[in-house]
Design an enzyme around this catalytic site. Structure first.
Site, short mmCIF file in Angstrom:
data_model
loop_
_atom_site.label_atom_id
_atom_site.label_comp_id
_atom_site.label_asym_id
_atom_site.label_seq_id
_atom_site.Cartn_x
_atom_site.Cartn_y
_atom_site.Cartn_z
N HIS A 28 0.82 -1.21 0.00
CA HIS A 28 0.00 0.00 0.00
C HIS A 28 0.85 1.26 0.00
O HIS A 28 0.39 2.32 0.41
CB HIS A 28 -0.92 0.00 1.22
CG HIS A 28 -1.98 -1.04 1.18
ND1 HIS A 28 -2.98 -1.07 0.24
CD2 HIS A 28 -2.20 -2.13 1.97
CE1 HIS A 28 -3.79 -2.10 0.45
NE2 HIS A 28 -3.32 -2.77 1.49
N ARG A 53 7.26 -6.26 3.09
CA ARG A 53 6.02 -6.82 2.55
C ARG A 53 5.92 -6.56 1.05
O ARG A 53 5.73 -5.42 0.63
CB ARG A 53 4.80 -6.23 3.25
CG ARG A 53 3.49 -6.84 2.73
CD ARG A 53 2.30 -6.50 3.59
NE ARG A 53 1.87 -5.12 3.46
CZ ARG A 53 0.72 -4.66 3.97
NH1 ARG A 53 -0.08 -5.48 4.65
NH2 ARG A 53 0.39 -3.40 3.82
N ASP A 67 16.43 -11.78 -3.42
CA ASP A 67 17.71 -11.45 -4.02
C ASP A 67 18.19 -10.05 -3.62
O ASP A 67 19.39 -9.80 -3.55
CB ASP A 67 17.62 -11.55 -5.55
CG ASP A 67 17.64 -12.99 -6.05
OD1 ASP A 67 17.92 -13.90 -5.24
OD2 ASP A 67 17.39 -13.21 -7.25
N GLU A 132 -6.08 -12.16 6.79
CA GLU A 132 -6.86 -10.93 6.72
C GLU A 132 -8.15 -11.09 5.93
O GLU A 132 -8.63 -10.16 5.30
CB GLU A 132 -6.01 -9.79 6.15
CG GLU A 132 -5.21 -10.13 4.92
CD GLU A 132 -4.26 -9.02 4.51
OE1 GLU A 132 -4.43 -7.87 4.95
OE2 GLU A 132 -3.34 -9.31 3.72
N ASP A 158 -8.57 -5.32 6.64
CA ASP A 158 -9.11 -6.15 5.57
C ASP A 158 -10.01 -7.25 6.12
O ASP A 158 -10.98 -7.65 5.46
CB ASP A 158 -7.97 -6.77 4.76
CG ASP A 158 -7.40 -5.79 3.75
OD1 ASP A 158 -8.16 -5.33 2.88
OD2 ASP A 158 -6.20 -5.48 3.82
#
Length: 245
Positions: A28, A53, A67, A132, A158
């Site tokens: 977000h 995230r 990576d 969520e 959520d």
């Protein structure tokens, strides 16, 4: 706390604040691979843990984030054990998973300067999945049972929307669902976290078994702090307002 600004400088300020952990968010927030990398470099060496995230539970994105050198991943919207198993597979090299091999090109292996990285990579990674949705709550025991899922994280916003209670994170049904998952995690012997900006709610969930809690965000602190300055020093009667977006 959340680190959502996309700024390495802000991330470094937060990293030196004495908090236990930070979440660099790309779901977000205006973060891409380059800005996530810059923030990981900025906070490196500071005390505290850093989770990252990605925007989605996707094999290719997970490979890229690993990576970059992200070692603790928080994956959003994991709704079933099958989705959790796919996430685990994305963090493991074959034959135990499907992670693409690019260690010679990657910061994660310090460009092949870390001895035996390919054999030991999974030891350096933690995987937390987000619960969520109502379906994820129903499947939480199965998700917790997936080998390679190290922790779960509850997203009340959520979850409330999934339960038909949009914007009502404090609703008793939402809190009950969160507490059910916290109990399930304790029974499974795995840590569970929760997002809770309300201090009383955060303390409640910590008392109910949450092992880690998000209690604020860089952008929210800046928004509320700048609003407080405006309220204290701007005479709104003389302010015609500004048009901007």
């Amino acid at each position: 706390m959340w680190v959502c600004s996309g700024s390495p400088l802000v991330a470094e300020i937060c990293a030196g604040a004495g908090l236990d952990w930070l979440l660099i968010d790309a779901e977000h927030s205006p973060n891409g691979l380059e800005s996530v990398l810059a923030q990981l470099q900025a906070v490196h060496g500071y005390p505290g843990h850093v989770l990252v995230r990605p925007p989605v539970n996707d094999t290719v994105l997970i490979k890229q984030y690993l990576d970059l050198g992200a070692q603790n991943l928080l994956l959003p919207m994991v709704n079933s054990a099958a989705e959790a198993r796919a996430a685990v597979a994305a963090t493991r090299y074959p034959p135990h998973g499907v992670r693409g091999v690019g260690s010679a090109l990657a910061r994660s292996a310090r460009w092949n300067r870390i001895p035996e990285y390919l054999a030991r990579a999974s030891e350096t990674i933690s995987l937390t999945v987000q619960i969520e949705s109502a379906s994820a709550v129903d499947a939480v025991e199965d998700i917790l049972a997936v080998d390679g899922v190290d922790a779960i994280f509850l997203g009340p916003s959520d979850l409330a929307a999934s339960l038909g209670l949009l914007g009502q994170q404090e609703h008793p049904k939402v809190r009950a669902a969160v507490e059910h998952c916290l109990l399930s995690a304790m029974a499974a012997g795995k840590p569970a976290g929760v997002n809770a900006f309300n201090p009383d709610t955060a303390r409640h969930y910590l008392g109910a078994g949450a092992a880690f809690v998000l209690v604020g965000a860089d952008v929210a602190l800046l928004a509320r702090g700048s609003e407080a300055l405006a309220a204290a020093f701007v005479n709104r009667q003389d302010d015609a307002g500004t048009a901007s977006y």
